[in-house]
Motif scaffolding. Structure first.
Motif, PDB file in Angstrom:
ATOM      1  N   GLY A 118       4.919  14.084 -14.172  1.00  0.00           N
ATOM      2  CA  GLY A 118       4.568  14.224 -12.875  1.00  0.00           C
ATOM      3  C   GLY A 118       5.482  14.015 -11.614  1.00  0.00           C
ATOM      4  N   SER A 119       6.341  13.101 -12.305  1.00  0.00           N
ATOM      5  CA  SER A 119       7.491  12.859 -11.004  1.00  0.00           C
ATOM      6  C   SER A 119       8.471  14.191 -10.527  1.00  0.00           C
ATOM      7  N   SER A 120       8.299  15.105 -11.477  1.00  0.00           N
ATOM      8  CA  SER A 120       9.390  16.084 -11.025  1.00  0.00           C
ATOM      9  C   SER A 120       8.529  17.481 -10.622  1.00  0.00           C
ATOM     10  N   LEU A 121       7.014  17.345 -10.591  1.00  0.00           N
ATOM     11  CA  LEU A 121       6.244  18.419 -10.176  1.00  0.00           C
ATOM     12  C   LEU A 121       6.240  18.529  -8.648  1.00  0.00           C
ATOM     13  N   GLY A 122       6.716  19.361  -7.832  1.00  0.00           N
ATOM     14  CA  GLY A 122       6.742  19.552  -6.619  1.00  0.00           C
ATOM     15  C   GLY A 122       5.308  19.849  -6.006  1.00  0.00           C
ATOM     16  N   ALA A 123       5.092  19.649  -4.490  1.00  0.00           N
ATOM     17  CA  ALA A 123       3.860  19.672  -3.961  1.00  0.00           C
ATOM     18  C   ALA A 123       3.591  21.426  -3.842  1.00  0.00           C
ATOM     19  N   ALA A 124       4.423  22.282  -3.706  1.00  0.00           N
ATOM     20  CA  ALA A 124       3.959  23.723  -3.422  1.00  0.00           C
ATOM     21  C   ALA A 124       4.035  24.168  -5.095  1.00  0.00           C
ATOM     22  N   ASP A 125       4.537  23.642  -5.922  1.00  0.00           N
ATOM     23  CA  ASP A 125       4.195  24.239  -7.144  1.00  0.00           C
ATOM     24  C   ASP A 125       2.843  23.711  -7.634  1.00  0.00           C
ATOM     25  N   ALA A 126       2.586  22.451  -7.335  1.00  0.00           N
ATOM     26  CA  ALA A 126       1.045  22.131  -7.812  1.00  0.00           C
ATOM     27  C   ALA A 126       0.178  22.673  -7.183  1.00  0.00           C
ATOM     28  N   GLU A 127       0.321  23.115  -5.944  1.00  0.00           N
ATOM     29  CA  GLU A 127      -0.670  24.039  -5.048  1.00  0.00           C
ATOM     30  C   GLU A 127      -0.928  25.219  -5.613  1.00  0.00           C
ATOM     31  N   SER A 128       0.294  25.903  -5.727  1.00  0.00           N
ATOM     32  CA  SER A 128       0.019  27.179  -6.208  1.00  0.00           C
ATOM     33  C   SER A 128      -0.528  27.351  -7.638  1.00  0.00           C
ATOM     34  N   ASN A 188       5.316  21.678 -19.367  1.00  0.00           N
ATOM     35  CA  ASN A 188       4.875  20.814 -20.347  1.00  0.00           C
ATOM     36  C   ASN A 188       3.652  20.182 -20.328  1.00  0.00           C
ATOM     37  N   PRO A 189       2.684  21.045 -20.376  1.00  0.00           N
ATOM     38  CA  PRO A 189       1.158  20.601 -19.820  1.00  0.00           C
ATOM     39  C   PRO A 189       0.534  19.486 -20.424  1.00  0.00           C
ATOM     40  N   ARG A 190       0.945  19.028 -21.871  1.00  0.00           N
ATOM     41  CA  ARG A 190       0.229  17.940 -22.290  1.00  0.00           C
ATOM     42  C   ARG A 190       1.100  16.563 -21.571  1.00  0.00           C
ATOM     43  N   GLU A 191       2.454  16.637 -21.522  1.00  0.00           N
ATOM     44  CA  GLU A 191       2.872  15.497 -20.881  1.00  0.00           C
ATOM     45  C   GLU A 191       2.490  15.175 -19.189  1.00  0.00           C
ATOM     46  N   LEU A 192       2.172  16.321 -18.756  1.00  0.00           N
ATOM     47  CA  LEU A 192       1.743  16.488 -17.372  1.00  0.00           C
ATOM     48  C   LEU A 192       0.533  16.096 -17.392  1.00  0.00           C
ATOM     49  N   ALA A 193      -0.520  16.232 -18.176  1.00  0.00           N
ATOM     50  CA  ALA A 193      -1.689  15.584 -18.253  1.00  0.00           C
ATOM     51  C   ALA A 193      -1.722  14.036 -18.494  1.00  0.00           C
ATOM     52  N   ALA A 194      -0.860  13.563 -19.318  1.00  0.00           N
ATOM     53  CA  ALA A 194      -0.740  12.262 -19.558  1.00  0.00           C
ATOM     54  C   ALA A 194      -0.035  11.642 -17.942  1.00  0.00           C
ATOM     55  N   ARG A 248       0.898  -1.244  -0.106  1.00  0.00           N
ATOM     56  CA  ARG A 248       0.013  -0.104  -0.009  1.00  0.00           C
ATOM     57  C   ARG A 248       0.731   1.321  -0.090  1.00  0.00           C
ATOM     58  N   THR A 249       1.969   1.249  -0.849  1.00  0.00           N
ATOM     59  CA  THR A 249       2.699   2.712  -0.980  1.00  0.00           C
ATOM     60  C   THR A 249       1.954   3.472  -2.002  1.00  0.00           C
ATOM     61  N   HIS A 250       2.337   4.714  -2.151  1.00  0.00           N
ATOM     62  CA  HIS A 250       1.807   5.415  -3.052  1.00  0.00           C
ATOM     63  C   HIS A 250       2.627   6.405  -3.978  1.00  0.00           C
ATOM     64  N   PRO A 251       3.608   5.505  -4.792  1.00  0.00           N
ATOM     65  CA  PRO A 251       4.475   5.834  -5.762  1.00  0.00           C
ATOM     66  C   PRO A 251       4.356   7.002  -6.701  1.00  0.00           C
ATOM     67  N   LEU A 252       5.145   8.110  -6.905  1.00  0.00           N
ATOM     68  CA  LEU A 252       4.777   9.146  -7.693  1.00  0.00           C
ATOM     69  C   LEU A 252       4.539   8.589  -9.388  1.00  0.00           C
ATOM     70  N   PRO A 253       3.666   8.996 -10.043  1.00  0.00           N
ATOM     71  CA  PRO A 253       3.442   8.919 -11.521  1.00  0.00           C
ATOM     72  C   PRO A 253       4.960   8.855 -12.209  1.00  0.00           C
ATOM     73  N   ALA A 272      -0.238  17.226  -5.305  1.00  0.00           N
ATOM     74  CA  ALA A 272       0.169  17.704  -4.145  1.00  0.00           C
ATOM     75  C   ALA A 272       0.226  16.675  -2.973  1.00  0.00           C
ATOM     76  N   GLU A 273      -1.040  16.354  -2.879  1.00  0.00           N
ATOM     77  CA  GLU A 273      -1.275  15.357  -1.706  1.00  0.00           C
ATOM     78  C   GLU A 273      -0.366  13.972  -1.822  1.00  0.00           C
ATOM     79  N   ARG A 274      -0.337  13.615  -3.064  1.00  0.00           N
ATOM     80  CA  ARG A 274       0.406  12.418  -3.207  1.00  0.00           C
ATOM     81  C   ARG A 274       1.854  12.520  -2.986  1.00  0.00           C
ATOM     82  N   VAL A 275       2.380  13.829  -3.359  1.00  0.00           N
ATOM     83  CA  VAL A 275       3.727  13.916  -3.275  1.00  0.00           C
ATOM     84  C   VAL A 275       4.103  14.090  -1.883  1.00  0.00           C
ATOM     85  N   ARG A 276       3.142  14.765  -0.963  1.00  0.00           N
ATOM     86  CA  ARG A 276       3.389  14.640   0.301  1.00  0.00           C
ATOM     87  C   ARG A 276       3.336  13.341   0.905  1.00  0.00           C
ATOM     88  N   VAL A 277       2.357  12.524   0.812  1.00  0.00           N
ATOM     89  CA  VAL A 277       2.233  11.165   1.204  1.00  0.00           C
ATOM     90  C   VAL A 277       3.580  10.371   0.925  1.00  0.00           C
TER      91      VAL A 277
END
Lengths: 394, 348
Positions: free
Chosen positions: A307-317, B283-289, A298-303, A339-344
């Motif tokens: 998405g793997s390089s988008l941080g929680a704070a950036d996603a939230e803002s 990269n909005p499109r890649e991020l969406a995927a 039951r872990t929550h890996p990043l996609p 953002a929630e997933r990154v924190r978890v």
């Protein structure tokens, strides 16, 4: 078997430096004869044991899975719906190269069988009818663990299966599996039970500063005289059985130390379960018992991907800017979720790294949380696949 | 009950008037935290509440960040408006020694038994005995009158109760009916004698209509199934089920149409990418995927949670909901949960 130095670090987990637990290598090694899944309650031990069994069968082995108290639907999916102590064949999906059996442990029946095997019929009858024995065989806090080990010993001796996967009883502490059998043995052989069952004329009562009568009358007052009488007749009948009984437990315990055994410690990424896993790993090392590694369910890996390089704070803002404009609710929800997933994930990695910093050679496999519980063979198969994939994308 | 006249009915109304609250739940559902929050909610406006822990896990101490608690009722939490919560980490061995001393004045014999390992023996050989001692400790606190701390028999029956309510952080759902069915647990052990009488007295309190068993669950299949099984089992024993407390609930982040779409085929990638572009993410499109899987996972989870929730509603018990609090559980979180319970009608 125990992963040797030759495959050291072959399958690193996403840059974390943790060595991967290679479950396929473990299952494929014909030297692996027993896999014991242990860990705190509620971490998915039964599911992990069943998934390992199924994966082994698909890869050509002939395992039996001993489960203790499985969830009803999972048990049904494996075709074991009753506590009947008999390994039943599990209907495997097409393409499986081996076969699989599963059984649900019946603790009382296992205990009865041991008594019947070790005592002559008359004595066995006396023991089985004794009220004290009935309490012992159904509710002593270590009986389930003891009987799981007894069953393991029996199945190993029968030689009918080339792999036995054991799911340990649900107990508060994972260590109970190792400690309980000894506790039962100590109890049955203990000072107190000898004392209580000794005739009053022996010197036993000199053990006490307070008088013998005071003690027996106290116990008598608490539990009633009948209980003491039952206990005495139980001890005298059980005495002859006990030698064999203790020897058996010791033999099974030794079996757990042989190189054919592999312990798999199961955990989930929360503080309690990871601490429990850490204790258990230390204990196995202390007892010279072979550890294969830790499965973290039951872990929550990043996609993967951007998405793997988008941080929680950036996603939230970013989400906040969309919400302010009242536009693109789908995109803002996705950013909040991320953002929630990154924190978890951050917390999970922290817990895992804490475990690894105190046990640098530990092998770990993670299984990502699924949206729904597993209650069919297809689900077990996916878990088995996820376990294998943790070792490097197979 | 007077609130009913001037307010809408709340699910928590159901527990007003109960004196013993037994809180159970599958491991990992947050049973201890909810028990502590419930104790605080019941202590609001000048109440005296005892929180009893019976599993020797020191869960309350961990929760409050305090060192392990001794076997002693200790005032640990004060509630705005003058109420207080005392905490007791009950322990079967200590309870047995206390019991011997209290009812028989047998301190010396108790100590001798302890030296011999008899107490350990008695509580290990028969978990039933252990359970009777632990439930006995909680029910004694329920019956205790002010001014008679030690011997319940010596109390003035017209004196007010020492505690307004007792909350028990009980064993997990899988073991709860066995734990509470003290009568049958000691049946094989003591058919007559003081333990038997003690068990009968304990059972009387547990069966009383002022005792409620509350179930903490998550919106997941296994804890919900255990809640259903647990309610059925305790009802069979003649015990009253109280609230079903859904813990760690999270609001859905999407409207129903988007949830449905995301759950079946995955979210609308164009809409996601357009939104990311608007928010000026790279990269909005890649991020969406990349994030589509998280959105779909959320939608599937919401769908499952709704199904589980509706099954729980069918149980016919008052259903309360408590949120998942970011940042784990600390005192502030505990106070927040207490406030949420009060909002949903929980009071003495």
């Amino acid at each position: 078997m125990n992963p040797g130095p030759e495959d050291d670090g072959r399958a690193n987990r996403g840059g974390t430096g943790a060595k991967a637990l290679d479950t396929d290598a473990l299952l494929d090694d014909p030297g692996t004869r027993i896999i014991v899944c242990c860990g705190a309650g509620g971490v998915g031990k039964t599911t992990t044991a069943a998934a390992l069994g199924l994966r082994a069968a698909e890869r050509g082995r002939h395992p039996v899975v001993i489960t203790v108290d499985p969830a009803r639907r999972l048990a049904q999916s494996m075709g074991v719906e009753a506590l009947d102590n008999t390994p039943r064949p599990v209907p495997l999906p097409e393409g499986a190269r081996g076969s699989m059996h599963a059984m649900m442990l019946d603790m009382k029946r296992t205990f009865d069988e041991v008594v019947e095997e070790h005592a002559d019929p008359e004595r066995a009858r006396q023991i089985l009818a004794n009220p004290f024995y009935q309490t012992l065989s159904t509710s002593f806090s270590g009986t389930q663990e003891y009987m799981a080990m007894e069953k393991l010993g029996q199945l190993r001796q029968s030689g009918d299966w080339d792999l036995i996967v054991v799911d340990t009883p649900p107990s508060r502490s994972a260590l109970d599996f190792l400690d309980a059998p000894e506790r039962l043995g100590r109890f049955l052989d203990g000072r107190l039970i000898r004392f209580l069952s000794a005739p009053a004329s022996t010197g036993a009562f000199r053990l006490l500063g307070a008088g013998f009568n005071l003690v027996t009358s106290t116990i008598g007052r608490i539990v009633g005289k009948q209980f003491l009488d039952d206990l005495r007749s139980f001890v005298s009948a059980f005495d002859t059985v006990f030698g064999g009984f203790q020897k058996r437990a010791e033999r099974t315990y030794r079996l757990l130390r042989t190189p054919g055994t592999a312990f798999v410690v199961v955990a989930v990424p929360d503080t309690d379960a990871m601490r429990e896993a850490s204790y258990f790993v230390d204990r196995l090392a202390g007892d010279a018992m072979p550890l294969a590694g830790v499965v973290v369910n039951r872990t929550h890996p990043l996609p993967e991907g951007a998405g793997s390089s988008l941080g929680a704070a950036d996603a939230e803002s970013a989400a906040a800017s969309l919400e302010e404009g009242g536009v693109h609710p789908l995109a803002s929800a996705a950013l909040r979720l991320h953002a929630e997933r990154v924190r978890v994930r951050g917390r999970e990695v922290g817990l895992r790294d804490a475990l690894l910093s105190s046990h640098p050679d530990l092998r770990v496999a993670e299984v990502a949380a699924l949206p729904e519980d597993v209650h069919d063979l297809e689900g077990l198969r996916r878990i088995g696949g996820a376990l294998a994939a943790a070792a490097g994308g197979r | 009950m007077s609130d009913r006249e001037h307010g809408p009915q709340h699910p928590g109304d159901a527990c007003a008037g109960a004196r013993l609250h037994i809180v159970t739940g599958k491991g990992g559902t947050g049973k201890t935290t909810i028990a502590a929050a419930l104790a605080q909610a019941l202590a609001a406006d000048g109440g005296r509440v005892l929180l009893v822990e019976v599993e020797g896990r020191q869960g309350v101490a961990t929760l409050l960040g305090s060192p392990p608690l001794p076997y002693e009722e200790r005032e640990m939490l004060s509630v705005p408006g003058g109420g207080s919560v005392s905490v007791l980490a009950a322990d079967a061995e200590a309870a047995l020694l206390e019991y011997l001393e209290m009812f028989y004045g047998m301190r010396r014999a108790g100590q001798a038994l302890n030296r011999l390992g008899a107490v350990d023996f008695a509580t290990t050989i028969a978990p039933g005995l252990r359970d009777v001692l632990l439930t006995g400790k909680a029910t004694e606190a329920v019956r205790r009158r002010r001014g008679a701390r030690r011997r319940p028999s010596a109390a003035d029956p017209s004196a007010p109760f020492h505690y307004d309510a007792v909350v028990m952080d009980a064993p997990p759902t899988g073991r709860i009916s066995q734990f509470l069915n003290v009568n049958s647990e000691v049946a094989g052990l003591a058919r007559v004698g003081p333990i038997r009488n003690h068990a009968d007295k304990v059972m009387e309190v547990i069966r009383s209509d002022r005792t409620l068993v509350h179930f903490v669950t998550l919106l997941e299949e296994m804890p919900a199934q255990e809640t259903r099984d647990g309610i059925a089992e305790i009802s069979e024993l003649g015990l009253a089920a109280g609230m079903v407390l859904v813990n760690m609930a999270r609001p859905p982040l999407l409207d129903d149409a988007s949830l449905e779409a995301a759950a079946s085929g995955g979210p609308d990638l164009d809409a996601l990418a357009a939104g990311f572009g608007e928010a000026r993410v790279e990269n909005p499109r890649e991020l969406a995927a990349s994030l589509a899987g998280e959105v779909r996972g959320h939608a599937l989870r919401v769908r499952l949670e709704r199904r589980v929730r509706s099954d729980l509603e069918d149980l016919g018990r008052p259903l309360l909901e408590l949120p998942l609090l970011a940042g784990g559980v600390d005192r502030a979180a505990l106070d927040e949960l207490t406030r949420r319970l009060a909002e949903q009608g929980v009071r003495r």
